[in-house]
Design a protein around this motif. Sequence first.
Motif, short mmCIF file in Angstrom:
data_model
loop_
_atom_site.label_atom_id
_atom_site.label_comp_id
_atom_site.label_asym_id
_atom_site.label_seq_id
_atom_site.Cartn_x
_atom_site.Cartn_y
_atom_site.Cartn_z
N SER A 162 -5.17 -0.72 10.21
CA SER A 162 -4.03 -1.28 9.46
C SER A 162 -2.86 -1.44 10.39
CB SER A 162 -3.62 -0.35 8.31
OG SER A 162 -4.64 -0.20 7.37
N LEU A 163 -2.09 -2.54 10.19
CA LEU A 163 -0.92 -2.76 11.04
C LEU A 163 0.13 -3.56 10.29
CD1 LEU A 163 -0.13 -2.00 13.95
CD2 LEU A 163 -0.96 -4.22 14.68
N PRO A 164 0.74 -3.00 9.23
CA PRO A 164 1.78 -3.73 8.52
C PRO A 164 3.04 -3.90 9.36
CG PRO A 164 1.67 -1.47 7.76
CD PRO A 164 0.49 -1.67 8.67
N VAL A 165 3.73 -5.01 9.13
CA VAL A 165 4.98 -5.34 9.83
C VAL A 165 5.99 -5.84 8.81
CG1 VAL A 165 3.84 -5.89 12.01
CG2 VAL A 165 4.17 -7.69 10.30
N GLN A 171 3.78 -10.97 11.94
CA GLN A 171 2.51 -11.02 11.23
C GLN A 171 1.62 -12.16 11.75
OE1 GLN A 171 1.20 -13.37 8.74
NE2 GLN A 171 -0.64 -12.09 8.58
N VAL A 172 2.17 -13.35 11.89
CA VAL A 172 1.37 -14.49 12.31
C VAL A 172 0.91 -14.33 13.76
CG1 VAL A 172 1.40 -16.97 12.74
CG2 VAL A 172 2.39 -16.07 10.64
N ARG A 173 1.81 -13.94 14.63
CA ARG A 173 1.40 -13.73 16.01
C ARG A 173 0.35 -12.62 16.11
NH1 ARG A 173 3.93 -15.44 20.50
NH2 ARG A 173 3.37 -13.46 21.49
N GLY A 174 0.57 -11.51 15.40
CA GLY A 174 -0.35 -10.39 15.48
C GLY A 174 -1.71 -10.69 14.87
N LYS A 182 -2.78 -7.45 10.22
CA LYS A 182 -1.35 -7.36 9.92
C LYS A 182 -1.02 -8.05 8.60
CE LYS A 182 0.79 -6.79 14.46
NZ LYS A 182 2.01 -7.09 15.24
N TRP A 183 -0.06 -7.48 7.89
CA TRP A 183 0.51 -8.13 6.71
C TRP A 183 1.99 -7.77 6.67
CZ3 TRP A 183 -2.38 -3.69 6.49
CH2 TRP A 183 -1.83 -2.57 5.83
N VAL A 184 2.75 -8.52 5.88
CA VAL A 184 4.20 -8.31 5.79
C VAL A 184 4.53 -7.47 4.58
CG1 VAL A 184 6.46 -9.43 5.56
CG2 VAL A 184 4.68 -10.51 6.93
N THR A 185 5.39 -6.49 4.77
CA THR A 185 5.86 -5.65 3.67
C THR A 185 7.23 -5.07 4.04
OG1 THR A 185 5.21 -3.86 2.17
CG2 THR A 185 4.83 -3.48 4.50
N ASP A 186 7.90 -4.49 3.08
CA ASP A 186 9.14 -3.76 3.39
C ASP A 186 8.77 -2.51 4.16
OD1 ASP A 186 10.84 -5.54 2.16
OD2 ASP A 186 10.77 -4.52 0.22
N LEU A 187 9.34 -2.36 5.33
CA LEU A 187 8.93 -1.28 6.23
C LEU A 187 10.13 -0.83 7.05
CD1 LEU A 187 5.62 -1.51 8.34
CD2 LEU A 187 7.61 -0.23 9.10
N ASP A 188 10.53 0.41 6.85
CA ASP A 188 11.67 0.96 7.57
C ASP A 188 11.21 2.07 8.50
OD1 ASP A 188 13.71 -0.58 6.25
OD2 ASP A 188 13.41 0.67 4.49
N ALA A 198 9.99 7.23 8.29
CA ALA A 198 9.48 5.90 7.98
C ALA A 198 9.16 5.80 6.50
CB ALA A 198 8.22 5.60 8.79
N ARG A 199 9.31 4.60 5.96
CA ARG A 199 8.90 4.30 4.59
C ARG A 199 8.24 2.94 4.59
NH1 ARG A 199 9.93 1.50 0.02
NH2 ARG A 199 9.70 2.59 -1.99
N ILE A 200 7.00 2.90 4.14
CA ILE A 200 6.24 1.65 4.06
C ILE A 200 5.96 1.37 2.60
CG2 ILE A 200 4.10 0.47 4.69
CD1 ILE A 200 5.23 3.39 6.79
N ALA A 201 6.36 0.19 2.14
CA ALA A 201 6.19 -0.17 0.74
C ALA A 201 4.83 -0.81 0.52
CB ALA A 201 7.29 -1.13 0.30
N ASN A 202 4.32 -0.70 -0.71
CA ASN A 202 3.09 -1.39 -1.07
C ASN A 202 3.42 -2.74 -1.69
OD1 ASN A 202 3.80 -0.87 -3.77
ND2 ASN A 202 2.53 0.96 -3.87
N SER A 203 2.41 -3.46 -2.14
CA SER A 203 2.61 -4.82 -2.64
C SER A 203 3.40 -4.85 -3.94
CB SER A 203 1.25 -5.51 -2.84
OG SER A 203 0.44 -4.76 -3.74
#
Length: 304
Positions: A162-165, A171-174, A182-188, A198-203
């Motif tokens: 897994s590699l969320p950004v 995301q597109v380059r990765g 890779k997928w895009v999400t709210d990620l601090d 760190a906090r990674i949000a789900n969909s």
Amino acid sequence: MSTPAEDTVEVDLGGRTVTVPRGGLFDRYRMDTPLDEVADDPRVPGVDFFRELPKTQVESPIGPTRTPNFYYSMSSARLTMLAPSSAIRKRLPDQLSPLEIAPGLGVASLMLFRYDVCDIDFYTEAAVGVAVRPARNGGRRTALADVIAALGDDHLHTYVLSLPVNTEIAQVRGHDGYGFPKWVTDLDVDIDDARTSARIANSDGGIDLEFSARTPKQKTHASGEKVSTLTSYTQRDGAWHSTLNQTNVLRSGGARFPSGLDLTLGTGRLSDDLRSLKPIRTIQFDVNTSAQAALHMPVPFSVR
């Protein structure tokens, strides 16, 4: 962290349209940022590391691009965990059998990254991966021995699950360019001398994963004194590739068998992947509060 639409411009990456910050490094320089200009940024600790790594123009699934991708100011953290090799093997593609770990215990990791200044502008990411034997390793050591040796040598080999950004361009380059999941999400991600969190949000906007811990005591290194490498194996367009990441560590610290870690697994892809590895115990917590990196484009590789 999102950027207001009026502060972005659209760019094409191999037929995919993404938005990037208007006037940012990618908007102005398309992966060919002048080092002297970057050196004037107060967040950048210097550019000597990059002067020895000339960029080259290559063709890729995201169109013509310059490589390596330079990360001029970044921080990162890694939790290294023991996990049953049987659980890890279930997550490795069949084609990776030459890299497969031996029976017993293997190593899983949770990694956090914050890129404050880089060729594709600010972004954050997190990763769940498993350590694998170096490709074509003909030695007799166990996989766990290989990984322990690699930790000491600062040269790891990994397969990423897994590699969320938090940005479209990352995301597109990765995903398209490197083959990473890779997928895009709210990620601090926030890392400083006092705390790493760190906090990674789900969909659905809820919690996928949260982490917080006291940052291990940091030691300062001269540029070029401590350079670690990470080789990742990915599949792109049906073919296997290896990707090299070189990190110039400037401030770092670690703790063996750390205590006081606050890790919350919620609902989401990242937590599901970490759970699937059935981690037993965290054996090491490493944090780089200041670093730089060069991420090379992947090269074809045979796993047979």
